[in-house]
Design a protein around this motif. Structure first.
Motif, PDB file in Angstrom:
ATOM      1  N   TYR A  73       7.404  -5.751 -12.072  1.00 46.17           N
ATOM      2  CA  TYR A  73       7.882  -5.815 -10.994  1.00 46.17           C
ATOM      3  C   TYR A  73       6.654  -4.915  -9.809  1.00 46.17           C
ATOM      4  CZ  TYR A  73      10.111  -1.103 -11.402  1.00 46.17           C
ATOM      5  OH  TYR A  73      10.269   0.316 -11.685  1.00 46.17           O
ATOM      6  N   ALA A  74       5.839  -4.056 -10.422  1.00 44.99           N
ATOM      7  CA  ALA A  74       4.986  -3.171  -9.650  1.00 44.99           C
ATOM      8  C   ALA A  74       3.533  -3.486 -10.343  1.00 44.99           C
ATOM      9  CB  ALA A  74       5.417  -1.997  -9.552  1.00 44.99           C
ATOM     10  N   LYS A  75       2.501  -3.418  -9.770  1.00 47.30           N
ATOM     11  CA  LYS A  75       1.056  -3.671 -10.114  1.00 47.30           C
ATOM     12  C   LYS A  75       0.249  -2.741  -9.241  1.00 47.30           C
ATOM     13  CE  LYS A  75       1.371  -8.024 -12.888  1.00 47.30           C
ATOM     14  NZ  LYS A  75       0.706  -9.030 -13.095  1.00 47.30           N
ATOM     15  N   PHE A  76       0.206  -1.501  -9.400  1.00 49.02           N
ATOM     16  CA  PHE A  76      -0.497  -0.476  -8.645  1.00 49.02           C
ATOM     17  C   PHE A  76      -1.974  -0.309  -9.026  1.00 49.02           C
ATOM     18  CE2 PHE A  76       3.626   1.332  -7.023  1.00 49.02           C
ATOM     19  CZ  PHE A  76       4.201   0.178  -6.408  1.00 49.02           C
ATOM     20  N   PHE A  77      -2.934  -0.078  -8.402  1.00 51.04           N
ATOM     21  CA  PHE A  77      -4.351   0.379  -8.469  1.00 51.04           C
ATOM     22  C   PHE A  77      -4.617   1.629  -7.737  1.00 51.04           C
ATOM     23  CE2 PHE A  77      -5.164  -2.858  -5.581  1.00 51.04           C
ATOM     24  CZ  PHE A  77      -6.028  -2.314  -4.343  1.00 51.04           C
ATOM     25  N   ILE A  78      -4.922   2.854  -8.484  1.00 54.51           N
ATOM     26  CA  ILE A  78      -5.179   3.767  -7.735  1.00 54.51           C
ATOM     27  C   ILE A  78      -6.407   4.002  -6.829  1.00 54.51           C
ATOM     28  CG2 ILE A  78      -5.324   6.488  -7.990  1.00 54.51           C
ATOM     29  CD1 ILE A  78      -2.281   5.211  -8.591  1.00 54.51           C
ATOM     30  N   LYS A  79      -6.382   4.341  -5.508  1.00 59.54           N
ATOM     31  CA  LYS A  79      -7.430   4.468  -4.851  1.00 59.54           C
ATOM     32  C   LYS A  79      -8.191   5.826  -4.732  1.00 59.54           C
ATOM     33  CE  LYS A  79      -6.007   1.014  -1.385  1.00 59.54           C
ATOM     34  NZ  LYS A  79      -5.669   0.720   0.002  1.00 59.54           N
ATOM     35  N   THR A  80      -7.227   6.794  -4.565  1.00 57.07           N
ATOM     36  CA  THR A  80      -7.530   8.261  -4.570  1.00 57.07           C
ATOM     37  C   THR A  80      -6.645   9.201  -5.128  1.00 57.07           C
ATOM     38  OG1 THR A  80      -6.592   8.534  -2.363  1.00 57.07           O
ATOM     39  CG2 THR A  80      -8.822   8.081  -2.237  1.00 57.07           C
ATOM     40  N   VAL A  81      -7.025  10.105  -5.898  1.00 55.34           N
ATOM     41  CA  VAL A  81      -6.096  11.156  -6.031  1.00 55.34           C
ATOM     42  C   VAL A  81      -6.933  12.686  -5.797  1.00 55.34           C
ATOM     43  CG1 VAL A  81      -5.172  12.342  -8.189  1.00 55.34           C
ATOM     44  CG2 VAL A  81      -5.225  10.063  -8.266  1.00 55.34           C
ATOM     45  N   GLU A  82      -6.013  13.463  -5.117  1.00 55.63           N
ATOM     46  CA  GLU A  82      -6.606  14.803  -4.718  1.00 55.63           C
ATOM     47  C   GLU A  82      -5.613  15.821  -5.124  1.00 55.63           C
ATOM     48  OE1 GLU A  82      -7.462  15.004  -0.592  1.00 55.63           O
ATOM     49  OE2 GLU A  82      -8.591  13.268  -0.486  1.00 55.63           O
ATOM     50  N   TYR A  83      -6.182  16.895  -5.484  1.00 54.10           N
ATOM     51  CA  TYR A  83      -5.129  18.118  -5.988  1.00 54.10           C
ATOM     52  C   TYR A  83      -5.213  19.283  -5.157  1.00 54.10           C
ATOM     53  CZ  TYR A  83      -5.761  15.224 -10.057  1.00 54.10           C
ATOM     54  OH  TYR A  83      -5.638  14.192 -11.140  1.00 54.10           O
ATOM     55  N   ASN A  84      -4.106  19.858  -5.354  1.00 52.31           N
ATOM     56  CA  ASN A  84      -3.863  21.091  -4.676  1.00 52.31           C
ATOM     57  C   ASN A  84      -4.277  21.311  -2.929  1.00 52.31           C
ATOM     58  OD1 ASN A  84      -3.169  22.209  -7.201  1.00 52.31           O
ATOM     59  ND2 ASN A  84      -5.321  22.581  -7.766  1.00 52.31           N
ATOM     60  N   VAL A  85      -4.103  20.105  -2.453  1.00 51.41           N
ATOM     61  CA  VAL A  85      -4.030  20.083  -0.996  1.00 51.41           C
ATOM     62  C   VAL A  85      -2.613  19.617  -0.485  1.00 51.41           C
ATOM     63  CG1 VAL A  85      -5.030  18.974   0.865  1.00 51.41           C
ATOM     64  CG2 VAL A  85      -6.359  19.179  -1.243  1.00 51.41           C
ATOM     65  N   PRO A  86      -1.901  20.772  -0.288  1.00 52.62           N
ATOM     66  CA  PRO A  86      -0.315  20.681  -0.004  1.00 52.62           C
ATOM     67  C   PRO A  86      -0.151  20.166   1.409  1.00 52.62           C
ATOM     68  CG  PRO A  86      -0.802  23.039   0.082  1.00 52.62           C
ATOM     69  CD  PRO A  86      -1.972  22.169  -0.545  1.00 52.62           C
ATOM     70  N   LYS A  87      -0.551  18.976   2.012  1.00 50.61           N
ATOM     71  CA  LYS A  87      -0.389  18.413   3.237  1.00 50.61           C
ATOM     72  C   LYS A  87      -0.460  16.967   3.046  1.00 50.61           C
ATOM     73  CE  LYS A  87      -5.169  19.347   5.085  1.00 50.61           C
ATOM     74  NZ  LYS A  87      -5.823  20.206   5.754  1.00 50.61           N
ATOM     75  N   ALA A  88       0.306  16.440   3.999  1.00 48.84           N
ATOM     76  CA  ALA A  88      -0.003  14.680   4.153  1.00 48.84           C
ATOM     77  C   ALA A  88      -1.329  14.250   4.479  1.00 48.84           C
ATOM     78  CB  ALA A  88       0.852  14.297   5.070  1.00 48.84           C
ATOM     79  N   PHE A  89      -1.803  13.317   4.109  1.00 49.65           N
ATOM     80  CA  PHE A  89      -3.111  12.817   4.360  1.00 49.65           C
ATOM     81  C   PHE A  89      -3.293  12.424   6.258  1.00 49.65           C
ATOM     82  CE2 PHE A  89      -2.740  11.176   0.207  1.00 49.65           C
ATOM     83  CZ  PHE A  89      -4.106  11.279  -0.195  1.00 49.65           C
ATOM     84  N   ASN A 116       0.936  -1.276  -0.178  1.00 52.76           N
ATOM     85  CA  ASN A 116      -0.122  -0.080  -0.055  1.00 52.76           C
ATOM     86  C   ASN A 116       0.852   1.147  -0.131  1.00 52.76           C
ATOM     87  OD1 ASN A 116      -2.916  -0.749   0.296  1.00 52.76           O
ATOM     88  ND2 ASN A 116      -1.956  -1.951   1.797  1.00 52.76           N
ATOM     89  N   GLY A 117       0.330   2.192  -0.991  1.00 53.56           N
ATOM     90  CA  GLY A 117       1.363   3.438  -0.828  1.00 53.56           C
ATOM     91  C   GLY A 117       0.531   4.827  -0.721  1.00 53.56           C
ATOM     92  N   GLU A 118       1.283   5.828  -0.492  1.00 53.42           N
ATOM     93  CA  GLU A 118       0.623   7.339  -0.678  1.00 53.42           C
ATOM     94  C   GLU A 118       1.701   7.964  -1.142  1.00 53.42           C
ATOM     95  OE1 GLU A 118       0.811   9.580   3.442  1.00 53.42           O
ATOM     96  OE2 GLU A 118       0.728   7.433   4.192  1.00 53.42           O
ATOM     97  N   GLN A 119       1.384   8.595  -1.881  1.00 54.91           N
ATOM     98  CA  GLN A 119       2.450   9.565  -2.603  1.00 54.91           C
ATOM     99  C   GLN A 119       2.028  11.185  -2.656  1.00 54.91           C
ATOM    100  OE1 GLN A 119       4.476   7.979  -6.157  1.00 54.91           O
ATOM    101  NE2 GLN A 119       4.049   9.890  -7.201  1.00 54.91           N
ATOM    102  N   TYR A 120       3.102  12.000  -2.802  1.00 52.43           N
ATOM    103  CA  TYR A 120       2.888  13.342  -3.004  1.00 52.43           C
ATOM    104  C   TYR A 120       3.573  14.036  -4.026  1.00 52.43           C
ATOM    105  CZ  TYR A 120       0.821  12.342   1.495  1.00 52.43           C
ATOM    106  OH  TYR A 120       0.033  11.863   2.743  1.00 52.43           O
ATOM    107  N   ALA A 121       3.019  14.819  -4.891  1.00 49.87           N
ATOM    108  CA  ALA A 121       4.012  15.534  -5.922  1.00 49.87           C
ATOM    109  C   ALA A 121       3.751  16.955  -6.179  1.00 49.87           C
ATOM    110  CB  ALA A 121       3.572  14.869  -7.117  1.00 49.87           C
ATOM    111  N   THR A 122       4.631  17.635  -6.763  1.00 50.92           N
ATOM    112  CA  THR A 122       4.418  19.061  -6.848  1.00 50.92           C
ATOM    113  C   THR A 122       4.961  19.389  -8.514  1.00 50.92           C
ATOM    114  OG1 THR A 122       6.766  19.598  -6.363  1.00 50.92           O
ATOM    115  CG2 THR A 122       5.297  19.803  -4.526  1.00 50.92           C
ATOM    116  N   THR A 123       4.369  20.293  -8.931  1.00 53.59           N
ATOM    117  CA  THR A 123       4.686  20.596 -10.540  1.00 53.59           C
ATOM    118  C   THR A 123       5.241  21.648 -10.867  1.00 53.59           C
ATOM    119  OG1 THR A 123       2.362  21.739 -10.619  1.00 53.59           O
ATOM    120  CG2 THR A 123       2.442  19.364 -10.910  1.00 53.59           C
TER     121      THR A 123
END
Length: 274
Positions: free
Chosen positions: A258-274, A99-106
């Motif tokens: 080596y990786a098979k991921f399925f996305i659960k949630t994507v949220e935009y422009n919320v610059p903080k951790a879950f 299970n993973g969580e990820q944060y990105a900036t553009t």
């Protein structure tokens, strides 16, 4: 016998406390890195997408943007993502759940990912123009801590490929360009901080990106073909994104997923951790 049981309980208690403290320390470190990531990049929501930006782009690229974005779509500044899936720690290893969580900036390229299994926690990141991979066994013992030029290249390449989850990041600009190949393929190039990256991007008839192929360092010396396969597009937050990812190495002896991921949630422009 009673004394042995007491000793066993004490040792078990110490191990449990150590594990709990290790998880807390790792969580605190991760949240600090998330804050660091978001602090380095600016909000660009004031910039909006228009169809006029597509003039001159290769035909399949135009189809893609017309599919996933709408006129007036604000640019995505930040993204936060959760996923499930399976992962291999080596090409000859068995699949394990992750299970993973990820944060990105553009505005400034950057991301941090934490993948958790029953045995280890991995942190993949590109922060302040530096790539790094840290793997901790039971959230306590660091067994991998990779950094350097090959990690800079690999992690920035990952950030660029995963821009399909925040697709305004794939619009052309000073650093990013698209070049025509044929009706279902185009080349994407990205130049940043001395790194020149590319993807050969494949599209289906609907305009969806179904594959990204590039060259990535498999170790400190060897560049190998690296592939991201994409499927199961869905509307999330008014943007169409793929929710099924498969990542593999395409070697002379065959494809090694080596990786098979399925996305659960994507949220935009919320610059903080879950």
């Amino acid at each position: 016998m009673k004394k042995l049981m007491i000793i066993t309980l004490i040792v078990s208690g110490i191990l449990l406390i150590t594990l709990v403290i290790g998880r807390i320390n790792l969580s605190n470190k991760f949240h600090h890195q998330v804050k660091e990531l978001f602090s380095q990049s600016k909000n660009i929501e004031g910039k909006t997408f228009t169809y006029s930006q597509l003039i001159g782009l290769p035909e399949p690229v135009q189809r893609y943007f017309k599919l996933v974005l709408k006129e007036g779509q604000p640019y995505i500044s930040y993204a936060r993502i959760t996923h499930g899936g399976q992962f291999k720690t080596g090409l000859d290893k068995d699949w394990i759940n992750i299970n993973g969580e990820q944060y990105a900036t553009t505005e400034k390229p950057g991301f941090i990912w934490k993948g958790s299994t029953t045995m280890f926690t991995a942190r993949d990141m590109y922060i302040k123009d530096k790539g790094r991979l840290v793997v901790s066994l039971f959230s306590i013992y660091t067994i991998v801590d990779g950094a350097g030029k090959t990690f800079d290249q690999g992690e920035l390449l990952r950030w660029l490929g995963e821009s399909v989850l925040y697709p305004t990041n794939l619009l052309p600009g000073d650093k990013l360009q698209w070049f025509a190949i044929d009706s279902r393929t185009a080349k994407l190039t990205f130049n940043y901080d001395g790194l020149s990256l590319f993807y050969i991007v494949s599209f289906n008839n609907a305009g969806e990106i179904i594959q990204l192929e590039s060259k990535r360092y498999m170790d400190k010396e060897n560049l190998e073909t690296w592939v991201i396969k994409l499927a199961d597009y869905k509307v999330l937050n008014q943007i169409i994104v793929p929710t099924a990812f498969e990542v593999l190495w395409r070697l002379k002896k065959g494809d090694f997923s080596y990786a098979k991921f399925f996305i659960k949630t994507v949220e935009y422009n919320v610059p903080k951790a879950f």
